[in-house]
Design an enzyme around this catalytic site. Structure first.
Site, PDB file in Angstrom:
ATOM      1  CB  CYS A   1      -3.673  25.421  97.645  1.00  0.00           C
ATOM      2  SG  CYS A   1      -2.092  25.385  96.823  1.00  0.00           S
TER       3      CYS A   1
ATOM      4  NE  ARG B   1      -7.875  29.374  99.732  1.00  0.00           N
ATOM      5  CZ  ARG B   1      -7.579  30.295 100.652  1.00  0.00           C
ATOM      6  NH1 ARG B   1      -8.428  31.270 100.889  1.00  0.00           N
ATOM      7  NH2 ARG B   1      -6.450  30.250 101.319  1.00  0.00           N
TER       8      ARG B   1
ATOM      9  CD1 TRP C   1      -1.995  29.837  91.183  1.00  0.00           C
ATOM     10  CD2 TRP C   1      -0.527  30.224  92.806  1.00  0.00           C
ATOM     11  NE1 TRP C   1      -1.180  30.862  90.770  1.00  0.00           N
ATOM     12  CE2 TRP C   1      -0.278  31.111  91.751  1.00  0.00           C
ATOM     13  CE3 TRP C   1       0.270  30.292  93.941  1.00  0.00           C
ATOM     14  CZ2 TRP C   1       0.745  32.069  91.785  1.00  0.00           C
ATOM     15  CZ3 TRP C   1       1.290  31.236  93.992  1.00  0.00           C
ATOM     16  CH2 TRP C   1       1.527  32.099  92.915  1.00  0.00           C
TER      17      TRP C   1
ATOM     18  CG  ASN D   1      -2.999  27.264 101.368  1.00  0.00           C
ATOM     19  OD1 ASN D   1      -2.213  27.533 100.459  1.00  0.00           O
ATOM     20  ND2 ASN D   1      -3.733  28.171 101.980  1.00  0.00           N
ATOM     21  N   GLY D   2       0.330  26.217 101.669  1.00  0.00           N
ATOM     22  CA  GLY D   2       1.454  26.929 102.288  1.00  0.00           C
ATOM     23  C   GLY D   2       2.753  26.545 101.602  1.00  0.00           C
TER      24      GLY D   2
ATOM     25  CD  GLU E   1      -7.128  48.087  89.634  1.00  0.00           C
ATOM     26  OE1 GLU E   1      -5.966  47.909  90.057  1.00  0.00           O
ATOM     27  OE2 GLU E   1      -8.006  47.205  89.711  1.00  0.00           O
TER      28      GLU E   1
ATOM     29  CE  LYS F   1      -8.772  44.135  88.106  1.00  0.00           C
ATOM     30  NZ  LYS F   1      -7.940  44.638  89.126  1.00  0.00           N
TER      31      LYS F   1
ATOM     32  CD  GLU G   1      -6.046  40.905  87.629  1.00  0.00           C
ATOM     33  OE1 GLU G   1      -5.564  40.027  88.364  1.00  0.00           O
ATOM     34  OE2 GLU G   1      -6.548  41.931  88.086  1.00  0.00           O
TER      35      GLU G   1
ATOM     36  CG  HIS H   1      10.262  62.293  80.292  1.00  0.00           C
ATOM     37  ND1 HIS H   1      11.158  63.333  80.095  1.00  0.00           N
ATOM     38  CD2 HIS H   1       9.182  62.838  80.901  1.00  0.00           C
ATOM     39  CE1 HIS H   1      10.651  64.442  80.612  1.00  0.00           C
ATOM     40  NE2 HIS H   1       9.456  64.187  81.103  1.00  0.00           N
TER      41      HIS H   1
ATOM     42  CE  LYS I   1     -10.404  38.223  95.072  1.00  0.00           C
ATOM     43  NZ  LYS I   1     -10.475  39.350  94.110  1.00  0.00           N
TER      44      LYS I   1
END
Ligand code: AGP
Length: 607
Positions: free
Chosen positions: A2, A27, A74, A100-101, A480, A484, A487, A503, A602
């Site tokens: 957050c 954030r 968040w 935040n935490g 990657e 991208k 998300e 396979h 982020k």
């Protein structure tokens, strides 16, 4: 993760808090709120949804005053909702807290407080804090906060204001980042520097287990025992324009386009008369020459960068290298001998899993070298040495320029170790460095014409699944590219080693699922061609990323995105660019908020 802000001074506090929250919205952005004290009275306004909702609400009924705190969330405990949004208050609604935490023992604390008659309104862990402070308020606000955080287990960065002492903000920190911005007759608090930049570049960094008492004219830092701690103010070099979109629609596109200049800047900073210099590494060559094993641990995009680095470290420095996602590594009870070096890779320097991995490594007495972007971050400060990637602030949640900057730093580190271990001849090092110096120009050239990528985005933006394939040093880029896309466009995408595809996963091939094949001219090119033909034989839709002029690949693909030729061992720095742009243009076509995708933040500072 957050974002939290605080302000005390002579300005209209609503605006200062909202501007700060806007800069921290990356954030976390599922809800937000502020609390202020105006003529001795505490008021709170909080809203579910993006910051705009709060902004609109405050336009009509501003809270006012010259002291306040704010939060952008968040969600960890309790769904995104108005009642779970911060700030949270005590029963009497005389004090407010933003946090935040994660409070690990909040259940026990909550049960104890409810038994004492406290009334809770939310499902969050945070709400225990104001009620705990309320219990000790008779000892004064500072002492009440000190006692309250003394009972908390877990991570926190909090700001507290109270009607009873309405001239001060109390800040406390343990495990989550918080900085204090020093102004003239005003002071600021924020989760990171970007939120205070419009006002000041002079900051104080709070350390774990510290409390700050902030008024408009003073800032006093103390430890949990109440002893004053002296702390030198620092001036940050970052400028406000570093965190401004400019003419770009989204930060992500700005940061993609910054990559050529950024890589050039990194190379110029790191190469001095042919030598590779890492001023902040803080690890002696004598120690590095003894390293026989490297363990890389990271998350997400940073993990992908670590996977690429494995090829370089083993090929050029002949050092056995293992790569692990931090969330697995931290619980694996890893075996570490004295000659093991840990590389922790993290853009934000605050990722909880990676930080835990560092602590796990250090508990086994191995040295930790972190490849970070945020120099003052927790990971940077807990490592034995750091290699800053010097990418500047990366605001878009989807990491782009940090990834290529990580690759450049890791490549130079591998060459540095190769030179140290005499496992790569000097003339070859020079050739490699010349190849690296060519990358910015190649990327610039590619960025000038994004038409082919945009054409692919327009053709495939509505597909429900994507597959990305790569081999060798370009296999991590398959992961990657898939990350991208998923998300920011929410399209299901999966990355695979191309050789593994037969396979089982090849059963997924059909005529609608695009298969992005990363196939630059390199030692595994012939194998990649065979894999593309296997997909084509099953009528798969093939989007190839190929070396300019490669008609052979063009002839067996539905679409081909040509990239400039470069030294094959650093081709991931080039082949990732079309993958970043493909994801970007598809997400824009779908109308999504590219910089603030749903459910994400982020930096993930929780487990
Ligand atoms: C990358 O686009 C994602 N936002 C995410 O996977 C990110 O790379 C990961 O959370 C690690 O973050 P860090 O580099 O700050 O540790």
């Amino acid at each position: 993760m957050c974002g939290i802000v605080g302000y005390v001074g002579n300005k209209f506090v609503d605006s200062v808090l909202l501007v700060g929250l806007e800069r921290l919205e990356y954030r976390g952005y599922d809800s937000s709120g502020i609390a202020t004290i105006n003529t001795g009275e505490l008021s709170v306004c909080k809203k579910k949804g993006k910051l705009k909702m709060l902004n609109d609400c405050l336009k009509e009924t501003g809270l006012g005053g010259n002291i306040g705190i704010g939060h952008t969330r968040w969600a960890t405990h309790g769904e995104p909702s108005e009642k779970n949004a911060h700030p949270h208050t005590d029963c009497g609604k005389h004090l407010a807290v933003v946090h935040n935490g994660i409070i690990e023992n909040y259940q026990q604390l909550k049960e104890r407080l409810i038994a004492k008659g406290h009334i809770f309104e939310s499902e969050t862990d945070t709400e225990v804090i104001p009620h705990l402070i309320e219990e000790y308020l008779y000892e004064g606000l500072e002492n009440a906060v000190r006692k309250a955080v003394g009972e908390i287990k877990g991570s926190y960065a909090i700001c507290v204001i109270s009607e009873k002492e309405s001239d001060k903000i109390i800040v406390a920190k343990n495990g989550s980042p918080i900085i204090i911005g020093l102004g003239k007759n005003e002071n600021f608090v924020a989760s990171d520097i970007t939120a205070v930049l419009p006002h000041t570049r002079d900051i104080l960094i709070l350390e774990d287990g510290e409390i700050a008492v902030i008024t408009e004219k003073t800032t006093v830092i103390k430890n949990l025992q109440g002893a004053v701690v002296s702390r030198q103010a620092e001036s940050v070099s970052m400028k406000a324009q570093d965190i401004d979109k400019g003419d770009y629609k989204f930060f992500m596109l700005k940061e993609i386009c910054e990559q050529p200049a950024l890589i050039e800047g990194i190379i110029n900073s790191r190469l001095k008369n042919g030598l590779i210099v890492f001023d902040e590494m803080n690890l002696s060559n004598k120690y590095l020459a003894r390293v026989k094993r490297i363990v890389i641990q990271a998350c997400g995009t940073s993990w992908h960068a670590g996977m690429v680095a494995k090829y370089w470290l083993e090929k050029y420095a002949h050092i056995h290298t293992e790569v692990d996602v931090s969330s697995e590594f931290r619980y694996r009870n890893p075996i570490a001998e004295g000659d093991t070096l840990m590389l922790a890779i993290s853009q934000s320097g605050e990722t909880a899993d990676t930080l835990a991995g560092i602590r796990e490594g250090k508990s086994k007495f191995i040295k930790v070298l972190s490849i970070v972007n945020v120099m003052k971050s927790t990971i940077a400060r807990e490592s034995d040495g750091i290699i800053p990637i010097m990418a500047g602030p990366e605001i878009g949640v989807a990491s782009t320029k940090a990834y290529t900057a990580q690759l450049v730093a890791l490549y130079l580190f591998a060459l540095y170790l190769g030179r140290l271990n005499y496992t790569i001849p000097e003339d070859e090092i020079k050739t490699k460095l010349d190849g690296l110096k060519a990358i910015p120009g190649l990327l610039n050239g590619f960025l000038k014409s994004q038409d082919t990528v945009i054409k692919c985005a327009n053709e495939y933006f509505d597909r429900k699944n994507f597959i990305f394939l790569g081999r060798g040093i370009n296999f991590p880029n398959a992961l990657e590219g898939a990350l991208k896309l998923k998300e920011i466009s929410y399209i299901h995408s999966t990355g695979y080693p191309a050789g593994e595809f037969k396979h089982g996963p090849i059963a997924l091939i059909n005529e609608t699922t695009p298969v992005v094949c990363i196939a630059p001219k390199d030692e595994l090119y012939p194998k990649m061609v065979s894999n593309i033909q296997e997909v084509g034989a099953r009528k798969g839709r093939i989007i190839s990323v190929a070396t300019e002029g490669d008609d052979r690949i063009a002839g067996i693909s539905s679409n081909v995105i040509f990239v400039p030729e470069c030294q094959e061992d650093i081709s991931p720095m080039v082949t990732v660019l079309p993958l970043q742009l493909l994801a970007y243009h598809i997400a824009v076509k779908l109308g999504y908020d590219v910089d603030k995708p749903r459910n994400l933040a982020k930096s993930v500072t929780v487990e």
